[in-house]
Design an enzyme around this catalytic site. Structure first.
Site, PDB file in Angstrom:
ATOM      1  N   HIS A 280     -14.586   1.951  -0.488  1.00  0.00           N
ATOM      2  CA  HIS A 280     -13.498   0.996  -0.196  1.00  0.00           C
ATOM      3  C   HIS A 280     -12.371   1.662   0.570  1.00  0.00           C
ATOM      4  O   HIS A 280     -11.258   1.142   0.623  1.00  0.00           O
ATOM      5  CB  HIS A 280     -12.970   0.374  -1.503  1.00  0.00           C
ATOM      6  CG  HIS A 280     -13.961  -0.558  -2.131  1.00  0.00           C
ATOM      7  ND1 HIS A 280     -13.847  -1.001  -3.423  1.00  0.00           N
ATOM      8  CD2 HIS A 280     -15.107  -1.111  -1.642  1.00  0.00           C
ATOM      9  CE1 HIS A 280     -14.866  -1.806  -3.695  1.00  0.00           C
ATOM     10  NE2 HIS A 280     -15.652  -1.877  -2.641  1.00  0.00           N
TER      11      HIS A 280
ATOM     12  N   TYR B  92       0.828  -1.222   0.000  1.00  0.00           N
ATOM     13  CA  TYR B  92       0.000   0.000   0.000  1.00  0.00           C
ATOM     14  C   TYR B  92       0.858   1.265   0.000  1.00  0.00           C
ATOM     15  O   TYR B  92       0.455   2.301  -0.526  1.00  0.00           O
ATOM     16  CB  TYR B  92      -0.995  -0.039   1.168  1.00  0.00           C
ATOM     17  CG  TYR B  92      -2.140  -0.982   0.843  1.00  0.00           C
ATOM     18  CD1 TYR B  92      -2.098  -2.327   1.222  1.00  0.00           C
ATOM     19  CD2 TYR B  92      -3.212  -0.560   0.058  1.00  0.00           C
ATOM     20  CE1 TYR B  92      -3.102  -3.203   0.864  1.00  0.00           C
ATOM     21  CE2 TYR B  92      -4.232  -1.434  -0.312  1.00  0.00           C
ATOM     22  CZ  TYR B  92      -4.170  -2.756   0.087  1.00  0.00           C
ATOM     23  OH  TYR B  92      -5.148  -3.629  -0.289  1.00  0.00           O
TER      24      TYR B  92
ATOM     25  N   CYS C 214       0.587   5.712  16.348  1.00  0.00           N
ATOM     26  CA  CYS C 214      -0.724   6.332  16.097  1.00  0.00           C
ATOM     27  C   CYS C 214      -0.677   7.757  16.652  1.00  0.00           C
ATOM     28  O   CYS C 214      -0.266   7.956  17.814  1.00  0.00           O
ATOM     29  CB  CYS C 214      -1.820   5.534  16.815  1.00  0.00           C
ATOM     30  SG  CYS C 214      -3.389   6.423  16.936  1.00  0.00           S
TER      31      CYS C 214
ATOM     32  N   SER D  17     -15.626  -2.876 -13.574  1.00  0.00           N
ATOM     33  CA  SER D  17     -15.889  -4.150 -14.261  1.00  0.00           C
ATOM     34  C   SER D  17     -17.174  -4.809 -13.777  1.00  0.00           C
ATOM     35  O   SER D  17     -17.627  -5.786 -14.352  1.00  0.00           O
ATOM     36  CB  SER D  17     -14.718  -5.114 -14.022  1.00  0.00           C
ATOM     37  OG  SER D  17     -14.624  -5.394 -12.623  1.00  0.00           O
TER      38      SER D  17
ATOM     39  N   ASN E 287     -12.657   3.584  -5.690  1.00  0.00           N
ATOM     40  CA  ASN E 287     -11.221   3.865  -5.726  1.00  0.00           C
ATOM     41  C   ASN E 287     -10.734   4.400  -4.392  1.00  0.00           C
ATOM     42  O   ASN E 287     -11.467   5.061  -3.666  1.00  0.00           O
ATOM     43  CB  ASN E 287     -10.896   4.867  -6.842  1.00  0.00           C
ATOM     44  CG  ASN E 287     -11.311   4.339  -8.208  1.00  0.00           C
ATOM     45  OD1 ASN E 287     -11.480   3.140  -8.402  1.00  0.00           O
ATOM     46  ND2 ASN E 287     -11.526   5.249  -9.153  1.00  0.00           N
TER      47      ASN E 287
END
Ligand code: APR
Length: 236
Positions: free
Chosen positions: A113, A57, A140, A181, A96
């Site tokens: 998402h 990521y 954090c 898709s 996205n």
């Protein structure tokens, strides 16, 4: 009916960011043909090898930072403003995790998402802006625990903002899907909700999606061309 639309629901997928240089998932050479989503995009994968998942990521976040919005992102931002000026609304729901819609000027973007540019603490649950790499040792900003993960939705996890999305779907008078898709639910099921309500549906895609038959209309081609052209048809 399409021309009179006032409450437009737009669902976007990876195809809208393809011309900005960000890979799609299922096209030839797509992300999932090069990487195994089960090793990189599930909570189990993160538990098994957090550094591998964080690194995957981190690379996608760097790519997204280096990318620029394209004419399709910009047309949707302009279209939303033009529609608001007519007393209408454009609900932008994206699958996205990049921030190209925001950087193109879209004010309200619903990321079902999640977002690459956000980090979530697995200890306290807080979410913070994060445009740089996340490393396992990073603390954090709220609780100090070294427990950060990308605030994206992995396979097997619940998508976000479903109530807001369902409410917008129930009010819409036009449903448009761009660059997706139709392979992943619940997003792939939204065109069925729209049809059940009897509202017009249109797909703007490079080629027919998995659920192309569910759409009343379609414009096939590059999003940077089909999206501005479609909004021009609506005089937006
Ligand atoms: N213009 C328009 N459409 C395009 C373009 C383009 N330049 N390039 C590709 N496409 C289309 C492809 O034809 C394909 O139908 O975009 C679609 C991309 O499909 P996917 O790669 O499956 O991406 P998406 O539908 O967004 O995937 C949904 O799957 O893995 C999960 O979380 C991930 O959000 C993602 C979800």
């Amino acid at each position: 009916m399409i021309g009179q639309a006032r409450r437009i629901f737009i669902l976007t997928g990876a195809g809208i960011s393809a011309e900005s240089g960000l890979g799609t998932f299922r096209d030839r050479g797509g992300l999932w043909s090069r990487f195994d989503p089960m090793r990189l995009a599930t909570p189990e994968a993160f538990a098994a090898d957090p550094d591998l998942v964080l690194d995957f990521y981190n690379h996608r976040r760097r790519d997204a930072r280096a990318a620029e919005p394209n004419a399709a992102h910009r047309a949707l931002a302009r279209g939303a403003q033009a529609l608001a000026a007519r007393g209408g609304s454009l609900f932008l729901c994206t699958q996205n995790v990049d921030d190209l819609h925001e950087r193109a000027g879209s004010a309200e973007v619903v990321h079902m998402h999640g977002e690459l540019m956000k980090a979530r603490c697995t200890a306290c649950g807080s979410v913070s802006e994060r445009r740089t790499d996340i490393l396992r040792a990073d603390a954090c900003p709220h609780c100090g625990a070294a427990a950060l993960r990308p605030d994206v939705v992995w396979f097997g996890e619940m998508p976000k903002h479903l109530d807001r999305i369902e409410a917008a779907l129930a009010r819409a008078d036009l449903f448009v899907a761009v660059g997706t898709s139709g392979a992943v639910y619940p997003a792939a099921g939204y065109v069925g909700h729209a049809r059940a309500r009897g509202i017009p549906t249109c797909e703007l895609n490079l080629d027919p999606s998995d659920n192309a038959d569910a759409f009343d209309a379609a414009r096939y081609g590059l999003a940077s061309e089909t999206v501005p052209a479609f909004l021009a048809e609506l005089e937006l």
